[in-house]
Design a protein around this motif. Structure first.
Motif, PDB file in Angstrom:
ATOM      1  N   PRO A 105     -11.931  -4.328  -2.996  1.00  0.00           N
ATOM      2  CA  PRO A 105     -13.005  -4.617  -2.031  1.00  0.00           C
ATOM      3  C   PRO A 105     -13.461  -3.340  -1.321  1.00  0.00           C
ATOM      4  N   ASP A 106     -14.534  -3.437  -0.579  1.00  0.00           N
ATOM      5  CA  ASP A 106     -15.037  -2.278   0.163  1.00  0.00           C
ATOM      6  C   ASP A 106     -14.089  -1.881   1.298  1.00  0.00           C
ATOM      7  N   ILE A 107     -13.387  -2.876   1.858  1.00  0.00           N
ATOM      8  CA  ILE A 107     -12.541  -2.639   3.031  1.00  0.00           C
ATOM      9  C   ILE A 107     -11.128  -3.137   2.742  1.00  0.00           C
ATOM     10  N   TRP A 108     -10.134  -2.240   2.875  1.00  0.00           N
ATOM     11  CA  TRP A 108      -8.729  -2.575   2.676  1.00  0.00           C
ATOM     12  C   TRP A 108      -8.054  -2.587   4.049  1.00  0.00           C
ATOM     13  N   LEU A 109      -7.512  -3.727   4.441  1.00  0.00           N
ATOM     14  CA  LEU A 109      -6.813  -3.873   5.718  1.00  0.00           C
ATOM     15  C   LEU A 109      -5.353  -4.185   5.410  1.00  0.00           C
ATOM     16  N   ILE A 110      -4.457  -3.234   5.685  1.00  0.00           N
ATOM     17  CA  ILE A 110      -3.079  -3.313   5.194  1.00  0.00           C
ATOM     18  C   ILE A 110      -2.111  -3.221   6.373  1.00  0.00           C
ATOM     19  N   ASP A 111      -1.273  -4.244   6.515  1.00  0.00           N
ATOM     20  CA  ASP A 111      -0.346  -4.323   7.642  1.00  0.00           C
ATOM     21  C   ASP A 111       1.034  -3.781   7.254  1.00  0.00           C
ATOM     22  N   GLU A 112       1.471  -2.731   7.938  1.00  0.00           N
ATOM     23  CA  GLU A 112       2.817  -2.162   7.819  1.00  0.00           C
ATOM     24  C   GLU A 112       3.251  -1.869   6.376  1.00  0.00           C
ATOM     25  N   PRO A 113       2.480  -1.099   5.620  1.00  0.00           N
ATOM     26  CA  PRO A 113       2.883  -0.814   4.235  1.00  0.00           C
ATOM     27  C   PRO A 113       4.166  -0.001   4.134  1.00  0.00           C
ATOM     28  N   PHE A 114       4.446   0.858   5.122  1.00  0.00           N
ATOM     29  CA  PHE A 114       5.639   1.698   5.049  1.00  0.00           C
ATOM     30  C   PHE A 114       6.897   0.964   5.510  1.00  0.00           C
ATOM     31  N   ALA A 115       6.767  -0.304   5.873  1.00  0.00           N
ATOM     32  CA  ALA A 115       7.930  -1.108   6.241  1.00  0.00           C
ATOM     33  C   ALA A 115       8.076  -2.292   5.297  1.00  0.00           C
ATOM     34  N   ALA A 116       7.541  -2.157   4.092  1.00  0.00           N
ATOM     35  CA  ALA A 116       7.475  -3.272   3.151  1.00  0.00           C
ATOM     36  C   ALA A 116       8.607  -3.268   2.131  1.00  0.00           C
ATOM     37  N   GLY A 117       9.605  -2.400   2.308  1.00  0.00           N
ATOM     38  CA  GLY A 117      10.740  -2.390   1.403  1.00  0.00           C
ATOM     39  C   GLY A 117      10.520  -1.633   0.106  1.00  0.00           C
ATOM     40  N   MET A 118       9.437  -0.855   0.029  1.00  0.00           N
ATOM     41  CA  MET A 118       9.193  -0.080  -1.186  1.00  0.00           C
ATOM     42  C   MET A 118      10.114   1.129  -1.255  1.00  0.00           C
ATOM     43  N   ASP A 119      10.437   1.549  -2.481  1.00  0.00           N
ATOM     44  CA  ASP A 119      11.205   2.766  -2.671  1.00  0.00           C
ATOM     45  C   ASP A 119      10.278   3.977  -2.540  1.00  0.00           C
ATOM     46  N   ALA A 120      10.850   5.175  -2.647  1.00  0.00           N
ATOM     47  CA  ALA A 120      10.058   6.403  -2.470  1.00  0.00           C
ATOM     48  C   ALA A 120       8.939   6.492  -3.504  1.00  0.00           C
ATOM     49  N   ARG A 121       9.219   6.050  -4.716  1.00  0.00           N
ATOM     50  CA  ARG A 121       8.200   6.068  -5.763  1.00  0.00           C
ATOM     51  C   ARG A 121       7.033   5.163  -5.386  1.00  0.00           C
ATOM     52  N   GLY A 122       7.354   3.981  -4.871  1.00  0.00           N
ATOM     53  CA  GLY A 122       6.312   3.056  -4.474  1.00  0.00           C
ATOM     54  C   GLY A 122       5.470   3.579  -3.324  1.00  0.00           C
ATOM     55  N   MET A 123       6.126   4.213  -2.344  1.00  0.00           N
ATOM     56  CA  MET A 123       5.376   4.742  -1.201  1.00  0.00           C
ATOM     57  C   MET A 123       4.450   5.870  -1.622  1.00  0.00           C
ATOM     58  N   GLU A 124       4.907   6.714  -2.544  1.00  0.00           N
ATOM     59  CA  GLU A 124       4.035   7.789  -3.025  1.00  0.00           C
ATOM     60  C   GLU A 124       2.869   7.211  -3.831  1.00  0.00           C
ATOM     61  N   ALA A 125       3.161   6.173  -4.637  1.00  0.00           N
ATOM     62  CA  ALA A 125       2.096   5.528  -5.401  1.00  0.00           C
ATOM     63  C   ALA A 125       1.088   4.869  -4.463  1.00  0.00           C
TER      64      ALA A 125
END
Length: 242
Positions: free
Chosen positions: A153-173
């Protein structure tokens, strides 16, 4: 003209004013980090901007036009991704992404040609045909990020992505995915409680608290270490170097 705008926005929960007279504008291609302590109104702000929550005063505008929560064409121009993510029950990773693409871009829309590349970057190739429900928390969130990319979409609204349990690879992606979206002139607004991450991954910082906006400043040209200390003071975080 801003792509997305809050004008005099106010939201109550009972007698508590969570947001009041909030004025903010967001531009195409901009990455904005919204910070605040627990209960400051970060998620409420995103929910109002997405039209997921009603508001008690003011308005939200897209391209200068008042957002009508009943207009599907406006709602399809944005997506709100909650902190726990969401998915379609029983769908595997690929099908889940395809459903998002169909709902946001139309039934005849085809998934992006780079979907295999992002499956690899997100570490999802091995679970591409596994039900999202069977994945770990971090994998589920990455599967929803893939779906967000496919919906585009034109607008991405994302709540707390860095607290979502992703590993380092996921956060960099995640960072790569968002930067790529910004180059396509998508507007990305995300919330976090981590000043260091926000300062190093945002074009602008917004601090929410006490019903209003405490800070609304670009990061470009700023002394980032000083900005981190300033954010720490705004959020009541003790500076370990002081």
């Amino acid at each position: 003209m801003p792509l997305l705008e809050a004008a005099g926005l106010g939201k109550r929960y009972g007698s508590k004013r969570v947001l009041w007279d909030v004025d903010l504008a967001f531009e195409p291609g901009e990455i904005v980090a919204v910070l605040g302590v627990n209960g400051a109104g970060k998620t409420t702000l995103l929910g109002c901007l997405a039209g997921m929550l009603g508001w008690d005063r003011g308005e939200v505008r897209m391209d200068g036009e008042k957002l009508n929560r009943d207009r599907l064409d406006q709602r399809q121009r944005m997506m709100f991704l909650p902190g726990e993510g969401f998915h379609f029950g029983g769908a595997d990773t690929i099908r889940n992404a395809a459903i998002f693409s169909e709902l946001w871009r139309g039934i005849d829309a085809k998934p992006p040609l780079d979907i295999e590349e992002w499956l690899e970057r997100l570490g999802l190739l091995e679970v591409a045909f596994s039900s999202v429900e069977t994945l770990s928390r971090g994998q589920r969130y990455k599967a929803v990020l893939l779906a967000l990319h496919c919906a585009d979409p034109d607008i991405w609204l994302i709540d707390e992505p860095f607290a979502a349990g992703m590993d380092a690879r996921g956060m960099e992606a995640f960072r790569q995915l968002v930067r790529a979206a910004a180059t396509r002139k998508r507007c990305i607004v995300y919330t976090t409680q981590f000043p260091e991450l926000a300062v190093r991954f945002a074009d602008r910082i917004v601090v929410v608290g006490g019903g209003g906006i405490h800070l609304n400043e670009p990061t470009r040209g700023r002394d980032l270490e000083e900005l981190i200390r300033q954010l720490g003071r705004e959020l009541g975080i003790q500076d370990e170097h002081s």
